[in-house]
Enzyme design. Structure first.
Site, PDB file in Angstrom:
ATOM      1  N   ASP A   1      65.700  42.598  12.715  1.00  0.00           N
ATOM      2  CA  ASP A   1      65.427  41.360  11.982  1.00  0.00           C
ATOM      3  C   ASP A   1      63.934  41.095  12.072  1.00  0.00           C
ATOM      4  O   ASP A   1      63.454  40.467  13.013  1.00  0.00           O
ATOM      5  CB  ASP A   1      66.244  40.224  12.596  1.00  0.00           C
ATOM      6  CG  ASP A   1      66.074  38.903  11.864  1.00  0.00           C
ATOM      7  OD1 ASP A   1      65.532  38.910  10.739  1.00  0.00           O
ATOM      8  OD2 ASP A   1      66.471  37.866  12.420  1.00  0.00           O
TER       9      ASP A   1
ATOM     10  N   PHE B   1      70.697  43.622  18.365  1.00  0.00           N
ATOM     11  CA  PHE B   1      69.864  42.867  17.431  1.00  0.00           C
ATOM     12  C   PHE B   1      68.461  42.748  17.994  1.00  0.00           C
ATOM     13  O   PHE B   1      68.268  42.198  19.081  1.00  0.00           O
ATOM     14  CB  PHE B   1      70.452  41.467  17.206  1.00  0.00           C
ATOM     15  CG  PHE B   1      71.835  41.488  16.638  1.00  0.00           C
ATOM     16  CD1 PHE B   1      72.036  41.420  15.272  1.00  0.00           C
ATOM     17  CD2 PHE B   1      72.939  41.613  17.477  1.00  0.00           C
ATOM     18  CE1 PHE B   1      73.322  41.467  14.744  1.00  0.00           C
ATOM     19  CE2 PHE B   1      74.228  41.660  16.960  1.00  0.00           C
ATOM     20  CZ  PHE B   1      74.420  41.593  15.594  1.00  0.00           C
ATOM     21  N   LYS B   2      67.500  43.285  17.252  1.00  0.00           N
ATOM     22  CA  LYS B   2      66.095  43.110  17.637  1.00  0.00           C
ATOM     23  C   LYS B   2      65.521  41.996  16.767  1.00  0.00           C
ATOM     24  O   LYS B   2      65.364  42.164  15.554  1.00  0.00           O
ATOM     25  CB  LYS B   2      65.296  44.403  17.470  1.00  0.00           C
ATOM     26  CG  LYS B   2      63.852  44.248  17.951  1.00  0.00           C
ATOM     27  CD  LYS B   2      63.093  45.568  17.981  1.00  0.00           C
ATOM     28  CE  LYS B   2      62.763  46.073  16.609  1.00  0.00           C
ATOM     29  NZ  LYS B   2      61.590  46.996  16.621  1.00  0.00           N
ATOM     30  N   ILE B   3      65.208  40.880  17.395  1.00  0.00           N
ATOM     31  CA  ILE B   3      64.775  39.691  16.668  1.00  0.00           C
ATOM     32  C   ILE B   3      63.255  39.571  16.767  1.00  0.00           C
ATOM     33  O   ILE B   3      62.700  39.423  17.857  1.00  0.00           O
ATOM     34  CB  ILE B   3      65.453  38.426  17.226  1.00  0.00           C
ATOM     35  CG1 ILE B   3      66.982  38.593  17.253  1.00  0.00           C
ATOM     36  CG2 ILE B   3      65.044  37.206  16.418  1.00  0.00           C
ATOM     37  CD1 ILE B   3      67.612  38.831  15.891  1.00  0.00           C
TER      38      ILE B   3
END
Length: 309
Positions: free
Chosen positions: A144, A170-172
């Site tokens: 993301d 999830f890589k935010i």
């Protein structure tokens, strides 16, 4: 069953830079040395073919060569994430299956986009990740990041985690990352196996406080970042803050000044790789920016400047 409390993968997974000769061809000997250094520097795992690997300047044939070469050279020492982003669902699924066949532990993909204007609706984004999931048997990390220009809300990400089998990490990297991580964990519960920090660790402490269990950073100084993660995980928060404050000038310089070329400049200066040049048309690092980077790094004595000597 895996969950955010018992993830398959956690810790620091820095991005491996792609090494080129001065003439622009792949330099596989330097590539292997870069991988060896990054493992020796304490990386829990590695990520290849990401944006910080100049993946946008690499041909499909070169992707295959790099994936095979790196995974064979790593030989199971650490898990490797392979970035498989593409606008096409079919291409991303095929890339992801190929990565799995070559030994990848996980794939990472941005939502489908092209250039500054081509985006797809949420329903198609969901189907994109669902079809990639159906093609493989290893986890998917959703990246993301602002580069996609695609808004991915925490409720939507949590829904994908609950309903798509392999979507678990999830890589935010968007503004307000910590708040988004916190909301994602609250909404997704155990379906959020890996809430991760990104963007060169510039928001690392806030993200750890929000519940991040992994960090995908640049590849130049894993030995500086890993102790921060370990201290936080062990409840030594004052130690984590002190260590982060020490390394923050270098983290900030990578994030705001030297960017994608940071790791290669440090590796070239330390004799790890033969050339730090990016592939044309990306400009080389400005000499003044490079000098400032090295001046900051030398104050910290990172392994990258000593490893090859």
């Amino acid at each position: 069953m895996t969950s955010s409390s018992t993830p398959r993968h956690r810790g620091i997974f820095p991005v491996v830079p792609t090494t080129f000769a001065d003439t622009g061809e792949l330099d596989l000997a330097s590539q292997k040395r870069a991988v060896d250094f990054m493992i020796d520097a304490g990386s829990d795992g590695l990520c290849i073919l990401a944006n910080f690997s100049e993946q946008f300047a690499i041909t499909d044939d070169e992707r295959d060569v790099l994936t095979r070469t790196i995974l064979e050279h790593v030989a199971g020492r650490v898990p490797v994430i392979v970035t498989t982003s593409h606008y096409s669902t079919q291409v991303c699924a095929a890339r992801s299956l190929r990565a799995q066949q070559l030994g990848a532990a996980m794939v990472m993909a941005m939502p489908p986009y092209h250039g500054a204007t081509f985006r797809v609706p949420e329903a198609q984004i969901f189907e994109f990740y669902a079809r990639v999931s159906d093609a493989i048997a290893i986890p998917i990390m959703v990246q993301d990041a602002p580069a996609s220009g695609t808004a991915l809300s925490a409720p939507f990400l949590a829904r994908m985690a609950r309903e798509i089998e392999q979507v678990a990490y999830f890589k935010i990297e968007t503004p307000g990352a910590a708040n988004k991580l916190r909301e994602l964990i609250r909404l997704g519960g155990d379906a959020i196996e890996g809430p991760w920090d990104g963007e060169e660790a510039i928001t690392l402490l806030a993200d750890l406080h929000a519940g991040a269990t992994g960090a995908m950073t640049g590849g130049g100084f894993p030995d500086g970042i890993r102790p921060i993660l370990e201290a936080w995980r062990e409840g030594r928060h004052d130690d984590a803050y002190a260590r982060y404050q020490a390394w923050l000038p270098l983290i900030n310089h990578e994030n705001r000044q030297s960017g994608i070329l940071t790791a290669k400049a440090l590796m070239r200066e330390g004799g790890v790789i033969a050339s730090e040049r990016p592939r044309h048309p990306m400009p080389e690092l400005h000499p003044d920016t490079r000098a400032e980077l090295l001046a900051i790094a030398r104050r910290l004595d990172p392994l990258v400047l000593r490893w090859a000597h």
